[in-house]
Scaffold this active site. Sequence first.
Site, PDB file in Angstrom:
ATOM      1  N   THR A 125     -94.515 -38.870  97.522  1.00  0.00           N
ATOM      2  CA  THR A 125     -94.239 -39.822  98.602  1.00  0.00           C
ATOM      3  C   THR A 125     -94.254 -39.157  99.969  1.00  0.00           C
ATOM      4  OG1 THR A 125     -92.491 -41.220  99.548  1.00  0.00           O
ATOM      5  CG2 THR A 125     -91.777 -39.426  98.134  1.00  0.00           C
ATOM      6  N   GLU A 127     -92.117 -39.627 102.095  1.00  0.00           N
ATOM      7  CA  GLU A 127     -90.734 -39.300 102.442  1.00  0.00           C
ATOM      8  C   GLU A 127     -90.443 -37.807 102.278  1.00  0.00           C
ATOM      9  OE1 GLU A 127     -88.094 -41.011 103.645  1.00  0.00           O
ATOM     10  OE2 GLU A 127     -89.196 -42.882 103.914  1.00  0.00           O
ATOM     11  N   TYR A 148     -83.562 -39.270  97.995  1.00  0.00           N
ATOM     12  CA  TYR A 148     -84.818 -39.730  97.416  1.00  0.00           C
ATOM     13  C   TYR A 148     -85.959 -38.764  97.735  1.00  0.00           C
ATOM     14  CZ  TYR A 148     -89.165 -42.359  96.947  1.00  0.00           C
ATOM     15  OH  TYR A 148     -90.443 -42.735  96.629  1.00  0.00           O
TER      16      TYR A 148
END
Length: 324
Positions: A125, A127, A148
């Site tokens: 991801t 992120e 996360y």
Amino acid sequence: MKRAFITGITGQDGSYLAELLLEKGYDVHGLVRRSSAMARTRIDHLNDNERLHLHYGDLTDGVSLVNLVRQIEPHEVYNLGAQSHVKISFEMPDHTASTNAIGTLRLLEAIRAAGLECRFYQASTSEMFGLTPPPQNEQSVFHPRSPYGASKLQAHWVTVNYREAYDLFAVSGILFNHESPRRGENFVTRKITKAVAAIEAGITDHVELGNLDAVRDWGFAPEYVEGMWRMLQADEPDDYVLATGVGYTVRDFCEAAFAHAGLNWAEHVKHNTAFERPSEVDALIGDASKAKAALGWEARTRTPELARLMVDSDREDLRRLLGS
């Protein structure tokens, strides 16, 4: 007939990927948690396909993964299962790490222990970049800003490790935000488009959101799952960023979505600090030039168009619900 095993098959990406692989003639096996027994609406329309097979299991249960990998003997494994909500990861960090990071390790180890000659896709991801300024590509420094993002970074590196240590065909797709009408209702884009439909219908008059200045690179999920598949068809395993290359603020997304219904977003959006993260990621904008050159993949749908098609879908869903 190729066999594919998808974790997270009941999610947004899993459902679109299952459709794609079934269209390509695959035998598709999906992992579903027992708690997901009544939450399969995204794949209900595939129930009559005799090449779709669902199995109970969990990324937090290594024994179930070992047994399923040995039973299915997949040619391709797509690890899309995760606790994928960033805000929730601050509230449930242990569960997030166990599912996302250690879950990936459990699955890779199940494949290695079974001695399978299969290809493995890890859903990484954007992120993971966190604080690193855009544009971000495969060479950018990782600096996650949430449990996360950190859990996904561990999963990313363990995938690289298994590729290098055991010669496993393992790739990581570093996907930037990708949305669709199947996006979970607690994600900001879907929260906005559902609110537009509800406000237009007179059901409510506002929606509460967090940071309106956050910049994201939003693409269309069906296009991104095709990119996942292309990664596993390559001659050699590698890691790829998938993104549109264009950033928009949450405010921009609101403006596009509300304008599509002839509404002024500023009259209906209220700021609520409760929806902000303890540590914010200011801007994620990806550079997918490597995927374009090596895989022939390129995002086609941009954020304004994405907002409009999601609003149209939520309008139609509401009309059916209201019987009008």
